[in-house]
Design an enzyme around this catalytic site. Sequence first.
Site, PDB file in Angstrom:
ATOM      1  N   ASP A  22       0.849  -1.201   0.000  1.00  0.00           N
ATOM      2  CA  ASP A  22       0.000   0.000   0.000  1.00  0.00           C
ATOM      3  C   ASP A  22       0.877   1.241   0.000  1.00  0.00           C
ATOM      4  O   ASP A  22       0.645   2.188   0.743  1.00  0.00           O
ATOM      5  CB  ASP A  22      -0.925  -0.015   1.221  1.00  0.00           C
ATOM      6  CG  ASP A  22      -2.066   1.002   1.103  1.00  0.00           C
ATOM      7  OD1 ASP A  22      -2.477   1.307  -0.020  1.00  0.00           O
ATOM      8  OD2 ASP A  22      -2.527   1.484   2.152  1.00  0.00           O
ATOM      9  N   CYS A  57     -10.625 -12.248 -19.133  1.00  0.00           N
ATOM     10  CA  CYS A  57     -12.072 -12.103 -18.909  1.00  0.00           C
ATOM     11  C   CYS A  57     -12.906 -12.561 -20.096  1.00  0.00           C
ATOM     12  O   CYS A  57     -14.141 -12.615 -19.999  1.00  0.00           O
ATOM     13  CB  CYS A  57     -12.412 -10.644 -18.604  1.00  0.00           C
ATOM     14  SG  CYS A  57     -11.704 -10.024 -17.071  1.00  0.00           S
ATOM     15  N   CYS A  97     -16.781 -11.479 -21.236  1.00  0.00           N
ATOM     16  CA  CYS A  97     -17.575 -11.025 -20.085  1.00  0.00           C
ATOM     17  C   CYS A  97     -17.433  -9.519 -19.869  1.00  0.00           C
ATOM     18  O   CYS A  97     -16.337  -8.981 -19.882  1.00  0.00           O
ATOM     19  CB  CYS A  97     -17.137 -11.772 -18.827  1.00  0.00           C
ATOM     20  SG  CYS A  97     -18.053 -11.281 -17.338  1.00  0.00           S
ATOM     21  N   CYS A 129     -18.895  -6.584 -15.003  1.00  0.00           N
ATOM     22  CA  CYS A 129     -18.475  -5.497 -14.124  1.00  0.00           C
ATOM     23  C   CYS A 129     -18.795  -4.142 -14.742  1.00  0.00           C
ATOM     24  O   CYS A 129     -19.249  -3.216 -14.049  1.00  0.00           O
ATOM     25  CB  CYS A 129     -16.991  -5.610 -13.793  1.00  0.00           C
ATOM     26  SG  CYS A 129     -15.878  -5.555 -15.223  1.00  0.00           S
ATOM     27  N   CYS A 181     -21.726  -1.444 -12.955  1.00  0.00           N
ATOM     28  CA  CYS A 181     -21.313  -0.211 -12.276  1.00  0.00           C
ATOM     29  C   CYS A 181     -22.458   0.803 -12.304  1.00  0.00           C
ATOM     30  O   CYS A 181     -22.899   1.211 -13.390  1.00  0.00           O
ATOM     31  CB  CYS A 181     -20.071   0.367 -12.943  1.00  0.00           C
ATOM     32  SG  CYS A 181     -19.504   1.895 -12.138  1.00  0.00           S
ATOM     33  N   CYS A 184     -16.616   7.368  -9.919  1.00  0.00           N
ATOM     34  CA  CYS A 184     -16.478   6.166  -9.088  1.00  0.00           C
ATOM     35  C   CYS A 184     -16.955   6.400  -7.659  1.00  0.00           C
ATOM     36  O   CYS A 184     -16.496   7.321  -6.975  1.00  0.00           O
ATOM     37  CB  CYS A 184     -15.012   5.732  -9.080  1.00  0.00           C
ATOM     38  SG  CYS A 184     -14.679   4.291  -8.054  1.00  0.00           S
ATOM     39  N   CYS A 229     -16.397   0.579  -2.564  1.00  0.00           N
ATOM     40  CA  CYS A 229     -17.487  -0.029  -3.324  1.00  0.00           C
ATOM     41  C   CYS A 229     -17.017  -1.374  -3.851  1.00  0.00           C
ATOM     42  O   CYS A 229     -15.903  -1.493  -4.360  1.00  0.00           O
ATOM     43  CB  CYS A 229     -17.892   0.887  -4.482  1.00  0.00           C
ATOM     44  SG  CYS A 229     -19.181   0.193  -5.550  1.00  0.00           S
ATOM     45  N   CYS A 261     -18.354  -4.098  -8.627  1.00  0.00           N
ATOM     46  CA  CYS A 261     -17.723  -4.745  -9.779  1.00  0.00           C
ATOM     47  C   CYS A 261     -17.098  -6.087  -9.402  1.00  0.00           C
ATOM     48  O   CYS A 261     -16.913  -6.956 -10.266  1.00  0.00           O
ATOM     49  CB  CYS A 261     -16.694  -3.821 -10.426  1.00  0.00           C
ATOM     50  SG  CYS A 261     -15.252  -3.436  -9.416  1.00  0.00           S
ATOM     51  N   CYS A 321     -18.390 -10.449 -10.464  1.00  0.00           N
ATOM     52  CA  CYS A 321     -17.342 -11.088 -11.255  1.00  0.00           C
ATOM     53  C   CYS A 321     -17.379 -12.608 -11.136  1.00  0.00           C
ATOM     54  O   CYS A 321     -17.247 -13.154 -10.031  1.00  0.00           O
ATOM     55  CB  CYS A 321     -15.973 -10.570 -10.814  1.00  0.00           C
ATOM     56  SG  CYS A 321     -14.593 -11.312 -11.725  1.00  0.00           S
TER      57      CYS A 321
END
Length: 335
Positions: free
Chosen positions: A121, A175, A178, A181, A185, A201, A227, A230, A234
Amino acid sequence: MNSARLEEIARGLGLDAVRAAPALPYENVERTIGERRAESLYADMSFTLARPEISCHPERLLDGARSVVSAALSYYRPGPEPGPGEGRLARHAWRDHYAELRLELAALGERLGGRYRVLVDASEHVDREAAVRSGLGFYGKNGLVIAPRLGSWIVLGTLVSELEIEPGEPPGRDCGACRLCIEACPTGALVREGVLDARLCLSYWTQSRRALPMPIRERMGIGVYGCDICQQVCPWNRGVEKRREHLALGAAEPLVSLEDWLTAGDSELVARYRRLYFPRRDPRFLRRNALVALADAGTKEHEPLLERYAAGADDLLAEHAGWALSRLRGRLARS
């Protein structure tokens, strides 16, 4: 060191996945950051985006750096349904997973030997790119790293080492066709495959220092931090969710009392939520989010609290409280 031995050591320390890549520049990411900044897609976010000349150059993070080891820790736990007056945190914020990952990576560095540097982080390093280059996972269409068997419910960390470690192999998956996501949103923040417009967002706005735009307030629901939408839709996450559905919450905190966020002392609130990012460590921004969430989670009993904030001297909180009070009363009148 070969990759099999690296993974064996990492598993013994509690890491869920680990892979390595050479310590080479992320030239494509550095270029992309410049292009998306020109489109204003990052809004006022900084973090790894502020200084790509550093965050995209792992070879500069340690003298003699030869390998970048990426590690993932799965944080998925099943959570309870919210009750009246409760707000929801994004799953990664239920507890301080970064602190746990930081300790495990430090232990890994000691086991591997040689000089190393742990980055978890951290604004100095784009950990997602390191994870993809190492073969730990691939970029999903929501921009998150998806790891086979772990999905995207993971926190990532990095160990830059002077050792030469065998690189991992790409997972050879993606993905496909697909687009769940992108379609799920609620604000259309995923403007292109793998491209997020922070200005739309919900997660970005829960951590912002400004008044929340009306379209954002109307779609936040009871979310007070982050949030997960998404990730919730999945298909890559179905497996890990099923395998971990038996796990207990332990010290995790999925839900918070909105009234508590609005009545606790400032210093107490800041101390309890050190694991969260909010601007200038100012609890006003947590309270702002709680006021908006009460529009959907509040009951008749919460009206006096909203009224008190709406009549307060803090313009930011008063305006959000007034909006929430009006919306709450309208919802109660229709029920």
